[in-house]
Structures are given as structure tokens and as C-alpha cells.
Design a protein around this motif. Structure first.
Motif, PDB file in Angstrom:
ATOM      1  N   PHE A 185     -11.326   6.317   4.436  1.00  0.00           N
ATOM      2  CA  PHE A 185     -10.336   5.251   4.605  1.00  0.00           C
ATOM      3  C   PHE A 185      -9.316   5.274   3.475  1.00  0.00           C
ATOM      4  CE2 PHE A 185      -8.592   1.127   3.664  1.00  0.00           C
ATOM      5  CZ  PHE A 185      -8.135   0.698   4.901  1.00  0.00           C
ATOM      6  N   PHE A 204      -4.807  -5.440   6.916  1.00  0.00           N
ATOM      7  CA  PHE A 204      -6.263  -5.309   6.918  1.00  0.00           C
ATOM      8  C   PHE A 204      -6.840  -6.645   6.443  1.00  0.00           C
ATOM      9  CE2 PHE A 204      -4.636  -0.996   6.560  1.00  0.00           C
ATOM     10  CZ  PHE A 204      -5.352  -0.356   7.569  1.00  0.00           C
ATOM     11  N   PHE A 217     -14.872  -4.559   4.945  1.00  0.00           N
ATOM     12  CA  PHE A 217     -14.910  -3.090   5.017  1.00  0.00           C
ATOM     13  C   PHE A 217     -16.039  -2.524   4.157  1.00  0.00           C
ATOM     14  CE2 PHE A 217     -13.681   0.791   2.713  1.00  0.00           C
ATOM     15  CZ  PHE A 217     -13.653   1.701   3.759  1.00  0.00           C
ATOM     16  N   TYR A 243     -14.354  -3.554  10.950  1.00  0.00           N
ATOM     17  CA  TYR A 243     -14.356  -2.290  10.231  1.00  0.00           C
ATOM     18  C   TYR A 243     -15.567  -1.405  10.532  1.00  0.00           C
ATOM     19  CZ  TYR A 243     -10.686  -4.686   7.743  1.00  0.00           C
ATOM     20  OH  TYR A 243      -9.527  -5.374   7.443  1.00  0.00           O
ATOM     21  N   TRP A 275     -13.527   1.564  12.104  1.00  0.00           N
ATOM     22  CA  TRP A 275     -12.144   1.180  11.807  1.00  0.00           C
ATOM     23  C   TRP A 275     -11.122   2.112  12.447  1.00  0.00           C
ATOM     24  CZ3 TRP A 275      -8.749   4.374   9.295  1.00  0.00           C
ATOM     25  CH2 TRP A 275      -9.275   5.423   8.547  1.00  0.00           C
ATOM     26  N   GLU A 276     -11.444   3.400  12.568  1.00  0.00           N
ATOM     27  CA  GLU A 276     -10.473   4.333  13.148  1.00  0.00           C
ATOM     28  C   GLU A 276     -10.210   3.998  14.618  1.00  0.00           C
ATOM     29  OE1 GLU A 276     -11.625   8.471  12.079  1.00  0.00           O
ATOM     30  OE2 GLU A 276     -12.938   7.425  10.691  1.00  0.00           O
ATOM     31  N   GLU A 327     -10.829   1.082  16.164  1.00  0.00           N
ATOM     32  CA  GLU A 327     -10.212  -0.243  16.286  1.00  0.00           C
ATOM     33  C   GLU A 327      -8.739  -0.203  15.911  1.00  0.00           C
ATOM     34  OE1 GLU A 327     -11.511  -2.960  17.585  1.00  0.00           O
ATOM     35  OE2 GLU A 327     -13.339  -1.845  18.013  1.00  0.00           O
ATOM     36  N   LEU A 328      -8.408   0.504  14.826  1.00  0.00           N
ATOM     37  CA  LEU A 328      -7.009   0.598  14.422  1.00  0.00           C
ATOM     38  C   LEU A 328      -6.206   1.385  15.448  1.00  0.00           C
ATOM     39  CD1 LEU A 328      -4.817   0.021  12.374  1.00  0.00           C
ATOM     40  CD2 LEU A 328      -5.532   2.065  11.111  1.00  0.00           C
ATOM     41  N   LEU A 383      -5.929  -5.741  11.599  1.00  0.00           N
ATOM     42  CA  LEU A 383      -7.295  -5.256  11.812  1.00  0.00           C
ATOM     43  C   LEU A 383      -8.247  -6.120  11.007  1.00  0.00           C
ATOM     44  CD1 LEU A 383      -8.921  -2.891  13.171  1.00  0.00           C
ATOM     45  CD2 LEU A 383      -8.888  -1.800  10.928  1.00  0.00           C
TER      46      LEU A 383
END
Length: 358
Positions: free
Chosen positions: A138, A119, A125, A27, A30-31, A33-34, A24
């Protein structure tokens, strides 16, 4: 990461477990995308559960961008591959809550996968998620990941941003690493190569590519690369750029290397090649953009698209095209920040040759 670590991980199963890296580097959300990356990773196991229709290959670090979506016949769709002894998970394209992500990672572990969450450029981030509550969300996810068997987490960030990790240690209890996120036992420095390491790397890469360099060329190339560094080391970035240009020009002998000019000339021609890819009508504008991403102090200032557009007589479409190509080439980094994305020259090493041209 893209050229070395990730391919090596994929080729090294541990026992009967498949190693599946999940990388990844964006950010802002991020949730989501991950979650996408985790869904894609479900197709990377070599077990009978492999679901190729979910695999999307994307960013290639310094060489460009490519994306392919593999399709499967209807009888190989994910719904038909659900084994009886494993329950379906709740991870769907619209449900990317941290708890659901953790459930899917645990499910992957039961499927004999060892996921490695990477990451990349993690300092980003802290620019994308500035609110303490966002950061804590996070960090709690990170803490829970450390407690899942067979799940590994790698945070990659620049050395001058390491202190930001202390925010994590202050907000959550990291028992899995004894609340010592900067412990030397889990902190690894990725830096320059020694001349001996550089020779070994060049030899192995060129042999694998069947692009054989004369021994005398290898010695002189490494010596030239080591001259720029204070302690006689070789910069991986400079090595990569020169390696690309040697292969582009098919230079394999010491005589051809010397005839091609200097190491600096090869770097200049590398830059010229990228700018040339923008098209003859855009080359002047591309050089101006690169110039605006440097300054007389030898630094790499951040510029928004509006900043660049204000200095150039370009249509929005042309500016977008040039910036996209420069980002894909690896010369320019696009930082996703609010309210506007910012652009920055990728390497300090390129400032001087760009200023010479501009």
C-alpha cells in the motif's frame, strides 16, 4: 467528510477540471475496494464522458445506508461512450492490481478530472493489513499516487494513531513530501468548534434547510453544548445529535427547548428513537447490546458478534438485524478485523446516557 468536505469538493471545480472525490474506508481487500470506487467515479464527471450506469451511491455517515444503481439505455452503455482520442484502460472488475489502479487514475487525469483519494478511518488499515509486506504494497501505491499530477490523497485517522504513519516513511521514499509525512504543512487537525464557529454552522445549516431557530435558542443551545468541554468548545458529534433531535421534534424556540427538558433529555430521546427503530420486540435486546458496548469505566470496549450473542438470548437473525440497524444509525461502528469483525460504540459521549438507561 460525508456531510461537509465531500459535497463541498464536488461543487468546486478547479478551472476546467472536475473534482471527483473517491472515498475508501474498508481495507481488508483495499485494492479491490479501491478499484470498485475508481470504476464508480468514472461516472461522476460533468463532462460528456459521464457514465451514470457505473455510479453507485452508498454509505451515509451518521444517518443510515442507502444504495441506488442507475441504469441507462443500451446506447449509453460504457462501450458506446469511448472517445476516439482516449485509449481504453486495463481496469476491469477482475483486475485490481496497484499498477492498473494507477493507470486508471492517470487516465482520469487526462480526462480533466482531479481525483481526491480519501482514505477514511485509515487506522483501520493497520488492523486489516498486519503483515509488513501487505503494508509496504500500500505504501508504494501511496508514494506513486503522490507523483501523479492533479491527484490528491487525504489520509484521515485518529490523532492517537498518527505514529503509525511513520511506518510508511520508513519503508518507502516519499520525495513528493520531502519524506516528512508528519510535517505541519500537510497535517491538519479536525477538532471541536469554538462557540462562534458553532453558531455560524448552525445558522448556515438551518437556513439552508429552512428550519429557522430563534436567536435566543441558538445562544442557549451553544452555551449548553460548550459547558461539557474543558475549554468551552463545542463537540461536532454532540452538535449533530442535538441538531437531529431538534429537527425531529420541531423545536425552534427557546421556550420549546426549555420545555423539552435538558440537553441530556434530548440525547436520551435520540437514543430511544434509534432503539425504537429496531422494533418493539427487539428494544430490550438493543439496549442490552448498547450496554455491552460500554463499561463502568466510561470506555467503549470492542465486542465480536459471538461475544454479544453469548450474553443474549437472541436468534442469529435478530442479532444481525439489530447490529445492522445500530451500525447504519451511526451509533455503533463495525470494525472489519480478522478473524471476526468487532463492534464498538461510536462516541465516548454516548457512554454516560446509555449507562443511565441500562
Amino acid at each position: 467528510l460525508e456531510a461537509g468536505l465531500i459535497p463541498a469538493l464536488k461543487q468546486q471545480p478547479i478551472g476546467n477540471r472536475d473534482i471527483v472525490p473517491i472515498r475508501l474506508k474498508v481495507y481488508t481487500d483495499w485494492e479491490k475496494e479501491l478499484g470498485k470506487r475508481i470504476l464508480e467515479s468514472k461516472g461522476e464527471s460533468s463532462s460528456p464522458l459521464k457514465v451514470e450506469s457505473l455510479k453507485v451511491e452508498g454509505y451515509k455517515n451518521n444517518l443510515g445506508l442507502s444504495a441506488t444503481l442507475r441504469e441507462q439505455p443500451a446506447n449509453l452503455q460504457p462501450a458506446n461512450l469511448q472517445p476516439a482520442n482516449l485509449q481504453p484502460t486495463n481496469l476491469q472488475p477482475t483486475n485490481f492490481e496497484p499498477a492498473t489502479l494507477l493507470d486508471q487514475l492517470q487516465e482520469n487525469q487526462r480526462r480533466n478530472q482531479t481525483n481526491i483519494l480519501i482514505f477514511d478511518q485509515f487506522e483501520e488499515f493497520f488492523f486489516a493489513c498486519r503483515e509488513p509486506a501487505e503494508q509496504k504494497r500500500f505504501f508504494e501505491f501511496f508514494r506513486d499516487c503522490l507523483n501523479i499530477p492533479y491527484l490528491k490523497v487525504i489520509l484521515c485517522l485518529r490523532e492517537d494513531y498518527l505514529h503509525l504513519l511513520l511506518k510508511c516513511a520508513r519503508q518507502v521514499d516519499l520525495d513528493a513530501i520531502n519524506n516528512d509525512i508528519l510535517n505541519k504543512g500537510i497535517l491538519y487537525y479536525v477538532g471541536n468548534f469554538s462557540p462562534e464557529e458553532a453558531k455560524s454552522i448552525i445558522y448556515n445549516l438551518t437556513t439552508r434547510a429552512k428550519f429557522y431557530l430563534e436567536d435566543a435558542l441558538l445562544d442557549e443551545l451553544v452555551n449548553d453544548l460548550a459547558k461539557n468541554e474543558p475549554v468551552g468548545e463545542v463537540s461536532p458529534i454532540e452538535l449533530q445529535i442535538l441538531g437531529v433531535q431538534l429537527q425531529t421534534e420541531q423545536i425552534t424556540t427557546l421556550a420549546a427547548y426549555r420545555q423539552s427538558g435538558s440537553k441530556e433529555k434530548l440525547v436520551e430521546r435520540y437514543l430511544e428513537g434509534v432503539v425504537s427503530d429496531c422494533g418493539s420486540e427487539n428494544q430490550n435486546a438493543a439496549w442490552k447490546i448498547l450496554g455491552l458496548l460500554t463499561d463502568n469505566y466510561g470506555t467503549r470496549p470492542f465486542r465480536t458478534k459471538d461475544d454479544l450473542g453469548a450474553e443474549l438470548q437472541l436468534s442469529t437473525d435478530n442479532l444481525d438485524f439489530i447490529l445492522e440497524l445500530l451500525v447504519k444509525s451511526g451509533l455503533v461502528m463495525k470494525w472489519q478485523q480478522e478473524p471476526d469483525a468487532q463492534y464498538q460504540l461510536m462516541y465516548d459521549y454516548l457512554v454516560e446516557p446509555i449507562l443511565r438507561h441500562c
